[in-house]
Write a protein that holds these residues in place. Structure first.
Motif: not given
Length: 671
Positions: A474, A477-478, A592, A596-597, A599
Motif C-alpha cells: 500500500k 501505491w500511495d 484511486c 488498492y485492494y 480496483r
C-alpha cells in the motif's frame, strides 16, 4: 618596425600612453615656410600635394624612412606599393595623400588631427620616423573654419610636448625673421633647445633679397632668436617650379652653395649647409633619443615591477612567494582535490540530482505521449496494451541514451559547481587558478566519453523495471498516487497558462491593467464559451471533435454575431480538452487511493492502471538513477581523474602550450 610600435601603442595604450613618450621627428613651421619641401628632400621624392600659397597639409602625416633596394612608398594597412622612380605613380601617390587628407576632414573642418601613416624605403635613406604637421598661420581667411589658428597651435603643441620628440623647426629665410610664429611656440616647449634642430630654408632667396648678410649669420649662430637649438642648418629646397625633381633641386642646392656669397663671407659653416648634412644630423639625433628613451622606459617598468612586488609582499605577508613552477604545481594539486570532492557527494544526493534531471528530460514523453494517449482507451486491457507497446519502443530506441546523457551532464555540472564554489572561498588564488581550471574543465568535457557497454546494461535494467507491474504494498501505491497528483497538478497549471494565453487578458487584467483583447483572442473566448457546453453535456467526450460538432459550434457562434474560423475552434478545443482531461484524471487519482485492494471502486475506465504506469515510471527512475550513480562513483569519476592527470602531465611537458594558458598571464606580475 619602430613605426608599427608607434601605431599599435597609439590605438591600444589608453591608460599609460607610452606612445606620447616615444621618439619621433616632428616637423613644424609657418605656412609656406618650405616645411614639406624639406621633408621631401629627406625622403628624396616629391610625394606631397602641391599648391601656390594655400594650405596643402591638412592633417599630420607620419613617414617612416628605411633602407631598401627600391625607392617605394606604401600606406599603412594597404597592399599597394608605389614606385617612386615613376613620375606617373608619384602623381597617383600625391593624389592619394590629398584624398586621404580630405577624407579626414569632418563636418567641413579646415584641418584634422587624424594621422596618415606612410612607409618610404629606398637606397641610402636614413632610418627614422618623421611627422609632417600643417603649417602655423597668422590669420584665418574667409574659407577657414573658426578657431583654425588655435587648433593648429594646439595640434603642433600636442606633438611637441612629447619630451622625447625631436623638433625640426623650419624658418623661411626669405622673409623678415620678426614675422615668424613658429620660433616662439618651439621655445615654449623646449626652452633650453635640447631637442630642437633649426632649419633655415630658401637661403638662395635670402641671399638675393637681404641687404644685411650678418642677419643670416646671427640666425645660424643662434643669436637672433631667443630660442635655442642643438644645431642650425641652411638648405635650399627648390627654385620655384613645382615640376622640379628632387635630383634637379639637389643639383641646384649644391651649385648654389658652391658659389654662395653668404658661405664665402662666413655666414655659415660647411657642416651647416645642404639637406644631406641635415638628414645625417637628424638621423643621429633621432636614434640617440630612441636609445635614451628606451632605457628610460625600461627603468620605469623596473620601478613599477618593484613597487608591485613590494605591494604583494606587504598585502600577503603570510604567503610564501612562489615562482611560476610552484604556482603551477599548486594549481595542479587544487584541480585534483576538486575532482576528489566528487566522492564526497553522498549516494542519496547523487540519486536525488539524477532523478530530478532524468524526470525533467523524460516527463513530456511519459505524460504527454504515453499516458494521455493511452488514457483515451475505454477499458483497462486496451490501456495496458497501448502503454506496454509505447514503453517498449521508447526503451529500445531512446531511453538509455537519454539517461546516460543526463548522467554525463549532471556529473560535469557537479564538478563545475565544486570548482567554482571552492574558488569563491579561496580568494587568494581564485583569480590565478580559475582560468586554468576552466581551460582543463572544457578540455575534459570534450574528451570524456561514457563507458561504451554501460548503455547496454542500462537498457536491460530499464526494460525489467518497466515490465514490472506488480505494486507490492500500500505504501508504494500511495507514493505512486502522490507522484501522479504532483505531476498532474504541474500539467494543469501549464495547460491553464496555455489556454489563458490563447484567450488573452481576463476581465480583471483588462480593467486594472488597461489591456485589450486582439480580434483573434476575442474569437477564441467566444469559441471557448461554446465548447465548454460540449464538455458539460458530455464529460467523457473524445479527444477529437466530429465534423458535425465543428459545424454546429461555428453556426452557433455566427448566430451570436461572431464568425470564428475552424482553425481557431480546433486550437481552443485542444487546449480546453487537455485541461479538462487533466482535471478529470486528477480527480480519479484521488479516488484511486482507496482502490488498492478493490480496483472495482475505481471511477475511471482504466481501473487505476494509470497509477500503475506512474509507479512503473518512479520505479524505473529509482533503478536508473541508482545504476548511473554507481557508474559515476565507481567508474566515470576515476576515469575523469586519470584524464585530468594525463592532460596536466602533457601540459607540464609542452612548454609552448603551458605558456599559452591564461593562468600564465596572471602569474607574470608575481615572478
Amino acid at each position: 618596425m619602430y613605426a608599427d610600435v608607434l601605431d599599435t601603442l597609439s590605438h591600444n595604450d589608453t591608460s599609460y600612453k607610452i606612445q606620447d613618450h616615444l621618439p619621433r621627428v616632428v616637423v613644424v613651421g609657418d605656412q609656406s615656410a618650405g616645411k614639406t619641401s624639406v621633408l621631401e628632400m629627406l625622403i628624396r621624392a616629391r610625394i606631397f600635394p602641391r599648391g601656390h600659397g594655400e594650405m596643402m597639409t591638412r592633417s599630420p602625416v607620419q613617414v617612416t624612412l628605411g633602407e631598401g633596394s627600391r625607392h617605394t612608398a606604401q600606406f599603412k594597412g594597404t597592399d599597394r606599393v608605389y614606385d617612386l622612380s615613376s613620375e606617373a605613380q608619384l602623381y597617383e601617390l600625391r593624389k592619394d595623400v590629398e584624398r586621404r587628407m580630405r577624407k579626414n576632414l569632418k563636418d567641413g573642418e579646415t584641418i584634422s588631427s587624424e594621422v596618415i601613416s606612410l612607409t618610404v624605403k629606398g637606397p641610402g635613406l636614413h632610418r627614422m620616423v618623421l611627422v609632417d604637421l600643417p603649417g602655423i598661420i597668422s590669420t584665418e581667411t574667409s574659407g577657414m573654419k573658426p578657431r583654425t589658428k588655435e587648433k593648429l597651435t594646439e595640434m603642433c603643441s600636442k606633438f611637441m610636448k612629447n619630451p622625447n620628440a625631436i623638433i625640426l623647426c623650419i624658418q623661411d629665410g626669405s622673409i623678415d625673421a620678426e614675422r615668424s610664429n613658429v620660433t616662439n611656440i618651439v621655445q615654449a616647449h623646449d626652452p633650453k633647445g635640447k631637442r630642437t634642430i633649426f632649419v633655415l630654408t630658401k637661403v638662395d632667396l635670402a641671399e638675393q633679397n637681404m641687404a644685411n648678410p650678418s642677419r643670416v649669420k646671427k640666425i645660424l649662430e643662434g643669436k637672433l632668436f631667443p630660442m635655442k637649438a642643438l644645431g642650425y642648418y641652411a638648405v635650399v629646397t627648390g627654385r620655384g617650379p613645382q615640376d622640379d625633381t628632387v635630383e634637379s633641386i639637389g643639383a641646384y642646392e649644391e651649385d648654389f652653395f658652391s658659389r654662395s656669397k653668404l658661405f664665402r663671407s662666413g655666414a655659415f659653416r660647411a657642416s651647416q649647409m645642404s639637406t644631406s648634412n641635415l638628414s645625417l644630423a637628424v638621423s643621429e639625433c633621432f636614434w640617440k633619443m630612441v636609445k635614451d628613451s628606451v632605457e628610460q622606459q625600461a627603468d620605469n617598468f623596473r620601478a613599477m615591477r618593484y613597487n608591485l612586488e613590494a605591494e604583494w609582499r606587504n598585502t600577503f605577508a603570510g604567503i610564501r612567494e612562489m615562482d611560476r613552477n610552484d604556482l603551477y604545481e599548486k594549481a595542479k594539486d587544487e584541480i585534483l582535490d576538486d575532482i576528489a570532492c566528487l566522492h564526497k557527494i553522498t549516494p542519496l544526493e547523487w540519486e536525488s540530482l539524477l532523478q530530478d534531471a532524468i524526470w525533467e528530460k523524460i516527463s513530456p514523453t511519459i505524460v504527454d505521449d504515453i499516458y494521455l494517449n493511452a488514457a483515451e482507451c475505454d477499458n483497462a486491457s486496451n490501456f495496458n496494451t497501448k502503454v506496454d507497446i509505447a514503453l517498449k519502443d521508447w526503451t529500445d530506441d531512446l531511453l538509455p541514451q537519454i539517461s546516460i546523457d543526463v548522467g554525463w551532464h549532471t556529473l560535469f555540472k557537479q564538478l563545475e559547481t565544486i570548482i567554482f564554489s571552492k574558488a569563491n572561498k579561496d580568494k587568494d588564488t581564485a583569480d590565478l587558478f580559475l582560468p586554468l581550471k576552466k581551460d582543463i574543465l572544457n578540455e575534459i568535457e570534450k574528451q570524456h566519453k561514457w563507458q561504451t557497454n554501460a548503455q547496454k546494461r542500462l537498457s536491460v535494467i530499464q526494460k525489467n523495471a518497466l515490465e514490472d507491474t506488480a505494486v507490492t504494498n500500500k505504501m508504494q501505491w500511495d507514493n505512486s498516487i502522490a507522484f501522479m497528483e504532483r505531476i498532474l497538478n504541474e500539467r494543469i497549471r501549464t495547460a491553464k497558462t496555455d489556454l489563458d494565453k490563447c484567450i488573452g487578458p481576463s476581465w480583471s487584467e483588462r480593467w486594472m491593467g488597461w489591456k485589450t483583447r486582439t480580434p483573434i483572442e476575442s474569437q477564441s473566448v467566444a469559441a471557448k464559451n461554446e465548447l465548454e457546453r460540449l464538455l458539460i453535456a458530455n464529460e467523457f467526450h473524445p479527444k477529437e471533435l466530429e465534423t458535425d460538432e465543428l459545424t454546429t459550434v461555428r453556426k452557433n457562434l455566427q448566430t451570436q454575431g461572431v464568425d470564428v474560423p475552424y482553425e481557431i475552434i480546433c486550437n481552443v478545443w485542444s487546449k480546453l480538452y487537455k485541461l479538462s482531461f487533466l482535471k478529470r484524471s486528477l480527480a480519479c487519482a484521488q479516488q484511486c487511493r482507496k482502490a488498492y485492494y478493490h480496483r472495482s471502486v475505481a471511477c475511471n475506465a482504466v481501473e487505476c492502471n494509470d497509477v500503475v504506469l506512474f509507479w512503473r515510471a518512479t520505479r524505473m527512475l529509482e533503478i536508473t538513477s541508482n545504476a548511473i550513480r554507481l557508474q559515476i562513483m565507481n567508474t566515470e569519476a576515476q576515469r575523469i581523474e586519470k584524464e585530468v592527470k594525463q592532460y596536466l602531465e602533457n601540459l607540464s611537458h609542452d612548454e609552448k602550450k603551458e605558456k599559452s594558458t591564461d593562468c600564465d598571464s596572471a602569474l607574470i606580475p608575481l615572478l
